[in-house]
Scaffold this motif. Structure first.
Motif, PDB file in Angstrom:
ATOM      1  N   ARG A 105       5.725  28.591  68.548  1.00 39.90           N
ATOM      2  CA  ARG A 105       4.282  28.448  68.444  1.00 39.90           C
ATOM      3  C   ARG A 105       3.883  28.147  67.004  1.00 39.90           C
ATOM      4  O   ARG A 105       4.393  28.775  66.078  1.00 39.90           O
ATOM      5  CB  ARG A 105       3.604  29.734  68.925  1.00 39.90           C
ATOM      6  CG  ARG A 105       2.105  29.741  68.881  1.00 39.90           C
ATOM      7  CD  ARG A 105       1.565  30.976  69.597  1.00 39.90           C
ATOM      8  NE  ARG A 105       0.119  31.097  69.452  1.00 39.90           N
ATOM      9  CZ  ARG A 105      -0.480  31.935  68.603  1.00 39.90           C
ATOM     10  NH1 ARG A 105       0.242  32.732  67.827  1.00 39.90           N
ATOM     11  NH2 ARG A 105      -1.803  31.968  68.541  1.00 39.90           N
ATOM     12  N   TYR A 106       2.982  27.169  66.840  1.00 35.46           N
ATOM     13  CA  TYR A 106       2.442  26.889  65.511  1.00 35.46           C
ATOM     14  C   TYR A 106       1.372  27.921  65.204  1.00 35.46           C
ATOM     15  O   TYR A 106       0.365  28.016  65.908  1.00 35.46           O
ATOM     16  CB  TYR A 106       1.865  25.480  65.452  1.00 35.46           C
ATOM     17  CG  TYR A 106       2.914  24.401  65.445  1.00 35.46           C
ATOM     18  CD1 TYR A 106       3.561  24.056  64.260  1.00 35.46           C
ATOM     19  CD2 TYR A 106       3.265  23.723  66.608  1.00 35.46           C
ATOM     20  CE1 TYR A 106       4.532  23.069  64.241  1.00 35.46           C
ATOM     21  CE2 TYR A 106       4.238  22.737  66.592  1.00 35.46           C
ATOM     22  CZ  TYR A 106       4.868  22.417  65.412  1.00 35.46           C
ATOM     23  OH  TYR A 106       5.830  21.436  65.384  1.00 35.46           O
ATOM     24  N   ILE A 107       1.571  28.681  64.149  1.00 39.64           N
ATOM     25  CA  ILE A 107       0.619  29.730  63.786  1.00 39.64           C
ATOM     26  C   ILE A 107      -0.035  29.493  62.436  1.00 39.64           C
ATOM     27  O   ILE A 107      -1.029  30.142  62.114  1.00 39.64           O
ATOM     28  CB  ILE A 107       1.270  31.126  63.807  1.00 39.64           C
ATOM     29  CG1 ILE A 107       2.371  31.241  62.750  1.00 39.64           C
ATOM     30  CG2 ILE A 107       1.810  31.440  65.197  1.00 39.64           C
ATOM     31  CD1 ILE A 107       2.907  32.654  62.597  1.00 39.64           C
ATOM     32  N   TYR A 108       0.500  28.577  61.640  1.00 39.84           N
ATOM     33  CA  TYR A 108      -0.078  28.250  60.352  1.00 39.84           C
ATOM     34  C   TYR A 108      -0.648  26.848  60.403  1.00 39.84           C
ATOM     35  O   TYR A 108       0.025  25.912  60.856  1.00 39.84           O
ATOM     36  CB  TYR A 108       0.961  28.338  59.228  1.00 39.84           C
ATOM     37  CG  TYR A 108       1.686  29.661  59.148  1.00 39.84           C
ATOM     38  CD1 TYR A 108       0.984  30.848  58.959  1.00 39.84           C
ATOM     39  CD2 TYR A 108       3.067  29.727  59.250  1.00 39.84           C
ATOM     40  CE1 TYR A 108       1.648  32.060  58.882  1.00 39.84           C
ATOM     41  CE2 TYR A 108       3.736  30.938  59.165  1.00 39.84           C
ATOM     42  CZ  TYR A 108       3.024  32.096  58.981  1.00 39.84           C
ATOM     43  OH  TYR A 108       3.685  33.306  58.902  1.00 39.84           O
ATOM     44  N   TRP A 109      -1.886  26.695  59.914  1.00 40.06           N
ATOM     45  CA  TRP A 109      -2.574  25.414  59.983  1.00 40.06           C
ATOM     46  C   TRP A 109      -3.281  25.098  58.685  1.00 40.06           C
ATOM     47  O   TRP A 109      -3.839  25.987  58.035  1.00 40.06           O
ATOM     48  CB  TRP A 109      -3.610  25.413  61.116  1.00 40.06           C
ATOM     49  CG  TRP A 109      -2.993  25.490  62.471  1.00 40.06           C
ATOM     50  CD1 TRP A 109      -2.633  26.618  63.149  1.00 40.06           C
ATOM     51  CD2 TRP A 109      -2.652  24.395  63.309  1.00 40.06           C
ATOM     52  NE1 TRP A 109      -2.086  26.277  64.362  1.00 40.06           N
ATOM     53  CE2 TRP A 109      -2.090  24.924  64.488  1.00 40.06           C
ATOM     54  CE3 TRP A 109      -2.778  23.005  63.182  1.00 40.06           C
ATOM     55  CZ2 TRP A 109      -1.644  24.109  65.532  1.00 40.06           C
ATOM     56  CZ3 TRP A 109      -2.334  22.198  64.213  1.00 40.06           C
ATOM     57  CH2 TRP A 109      -1.779  22.756  65.372  1.00 40.06           C
ATOM     58  N   GLY A 110      -3.261  23.840  58.317  1.00 45.17           N
ATOM     59  CA  GLY A 110      -4.010  23.378  57.169  1.00 45.17           C
ATOM     60  C   GLY A 110      -5.437  23.025  57.536  1.00 45.17           C
ATOM     61  O   GLY A 110      -5.854  23.122  58.695  1.00 45.17           O
ATOM     62  N   GLN A 111      -6.190  22.596  56.538  1.00 45.08           N
ATOM     63  CA  GLN A 111      -7.607  22.296  56.726  1.00 45.08           C
ATOM     64  C   GLN A 111      -7.851  20.879  57.230  1.00 45.08           C
ATOM     65  O   GLN A 111      -8.947  20.572  57.695  1.00 45.08           O
ATOM     66  CB  GLN A 111      -8.369  22.519  55.415  1.00 45.08           C
ATOM     67  CG  GLN A 111      -8.317  21.364  54.416  1.00 45.08           C
ATOM     68  CD  GLN A 111      -6.972  21.189  53.734  1.00 45.08           C
ATOM     69  OE1 GLN A 111      -6.069  22.010  53.865  1.00 45.08           O
ATOM     70  NE2 GLN A 111      -6.838  20.101  52.985  1.00 45.08           N
ATOM     71  N   GLY A 112      -6.860  20.024  57.128  1.00 41.47           N
ATOM     72  CA  GLY A 112      -6.970  18.667  57.612  1.00 41.47           C
ATOM     73  C   GLY A 112      -7.343  17.673  56.531  1.00 41.47           C
ATOM     74  O   GLY A 112      -7.986  18.013  55.538  1.00 41.47           O
ATOM     75  N   THR A 113      -6.932  16.433  56.734  1.00 39.79           N
ATOM     76  CA  THR A 113      -7.301  15.337  55.854  1.00 39.79           C
ATOM     77  C   THR A 113      -7.649  14.124  56.713  1.00 39.79           C
ATOM     78  O   THR A 113      -6.969  13.824  57.690  1.00 39.79           O
ATOM     79  CB  THR A 113      -6.172  15.016  54.846  1.00 39.79           C
ATOM     80  OG1 THR A 113      -6.611  14.019  53.921  1.00 39.79           O
ATOM     81  CG2 THR A 113      -4.908  14.531  55.554  1.00 39.79           C
ATOM     82  N   GLN A 114      -8.730  13.443  56.353  1.00 42.63           N
ATOM     83  CA  GLN A 114      -9.239  12.337  57.155  1.00 42.63           C
ATOM     84  C   GLN A 114      -8.453  11.061  56.887  1.00 42.63           C
ATOM     85  O   GLN A 114      -8.246  10.675  55.733  1.00 42.63           O
ATOM     86  CB  GLN A 114     -10.718  12.095  56.855  1.00 42.63           C
ATOM     87  CG  GLN A 114     -11.323  10.895  57.578  1.00 42.63           C
ATOM     88  CD  GLN A 114     -11.486  11.130  59.058  1.00 42.63           C
ATOM     89  OE1 GLN A 114     -11.983  12.184  59.465  1.00 42.63           O
ATOM     90  NE2 GLN A 114     -11.067  10.166  59.869  1.00 42.63           N
ATOM     91  N   VAL A 115      -8.038  10.407  57.958  1.00 44.64           N
ATOM     92  CA  VAL A 115      -7.426   9.083  57.891  1.00 44.64           C
ATOM     93  C   VAL A 115      -8.300   8.130  58.694  1.00 44.64           C
ATOM     94  O   VAL A 115      -8.552   8.358  59.877  1.00 44.64           O
ATOM     95  CB  VAL A 115      -5.993   9.084  58.446  1.00 44.64           C
ATOM     96  CG1 VAL A 115      -5.457   7.654  58.564  1.00 44.64           C
ATOM     97  CG2 VAL A 115      -5.088   9.925  57.564  1.00 44.64           C
ATOM     98  N   THR A 116      -8.756   7.075  58.051  1.00 43.13           N
ATOM     99  CA  THR A 116      -9.585   6.079  58.711  1.00 43.13           C
ATOM    100  C   THR A 116      -8.933   4.714  58.566  1.00 43.13           C
ATOM    101  O   THR A 116      -8.657   4.271  57.448  1.00 43.13           O
ATOM    102  CB  THR A 116     -11.000   6.044  58.122  1.00 43.13           C
ATOM    103  OG1 THR A 116     -11.601   7.334  58.232  1.00 43.13           O
ATOM    104  CG2 THR A 116     -11.864   5.026  58.859  1.00 43.13           C
ATOM    105  N   VAL A 117      -8.687   4.053  59.688  1.00 41.13           N
ATOM    106  CA  VAL A 117      -8.055   2.740  59.703  1.00 41.13           C
ATOM    107  C   VAL A 117      -9.071   1.738  60.214  1.00 41.13           C
ATOM    108  O   VAL A 117      -9.541   1.838  61.348  1.00 41.13           O
ATOM    109  CB  VAL A 117      -6.804   2.723  60.588  1.00 41.13           C
ATOM    110  CG1 VAL A 117      -6.117   1.361  60.501  1.00 41.13           C
ATOM    111  CG2 VAL A 117      -5.848   3.835  60.182  1.00 41.13           C
ATOM    112  N   SER A 118      -9.418   0.773  59.389  1.00 42.18           N
ATOM    113  CA  SER A 118     -10.404  -0.228  59.749  1.00 42.18           C
ATOM    114  C   SER A 118      -9.732  -1.482  60.281  1.00 42.18           C
ATOM    115  O   SER A 118      -8.606  -1.819  59.900  1.00 42.18           O
ATOM    116  CB  SER A 118     -11.282  -0.575  58.548  1.00 42.18           C
ATOM    117  OG  SER A 118     -10.509  -1.130  57.499  1.00 42.18           O
TER     118      SER A 118
END
Length: 119
Positions: A105-118
């Motif tokens: 089980r994944y129990i540790y998580w980061g805050q996230g980073t946005q990836v946008t592909v145009s």
């Protein structure tokens, strides 16, 4: 105390590349399977890559296989996601996650980073 901090996201044209990094602290990094997940607006979170604590076994879903590569550097407590040939459908918030060996089980998580592909 455990922290996973993602970086490297941004805006890129279709066909381009990005490399995401995830710096971990507060855990025994080498004893954790690590993974990358993404969540696009209105869609469910999905796994895009995983690497076992051994650094030998990796996993990719068909949607990214051949384009994304996960790697880890235990000396730096860092996991990477190299993303090539990016498509607009890769647009999402990308999260780093950790799973202690044997927990399943994944129990540790980061805050996230946005990836946008145009297009």
């Amino acid at each position: 105390q455990v922290q996973l901090v993602e970086s490297g996201g941004g805006l890129v044209q279709a066909g381009g590349s990005l490399r995401l990094s995830c710096a971990a602290s507060g855990l025994t990094f080498s004893n954790n399977d690590m993974g990358w997940f993404r969540q696009a607006p209105g869609k469910e979170r999905e796994s895009v890559a995983a690497i076992r604590w051994t650094g030998i076994t990796t996993y990719y879903p068909d949607s990214v296989k051949g384009r994304f590569t996960i790697s880890r550097d235990n000396a730096k407590n860092t996991v990477y996601l190299q993303m090539n040939s990016l498509k607009p459908e890769d647009t999402a918030v990308y999260y780093c996650a950790g799973s202690p060996r044997g927990s399943g089980r994944y129990i540790y998580w980061g805050q996230g980073t946005q990836v946008t592909v145009s297009s």
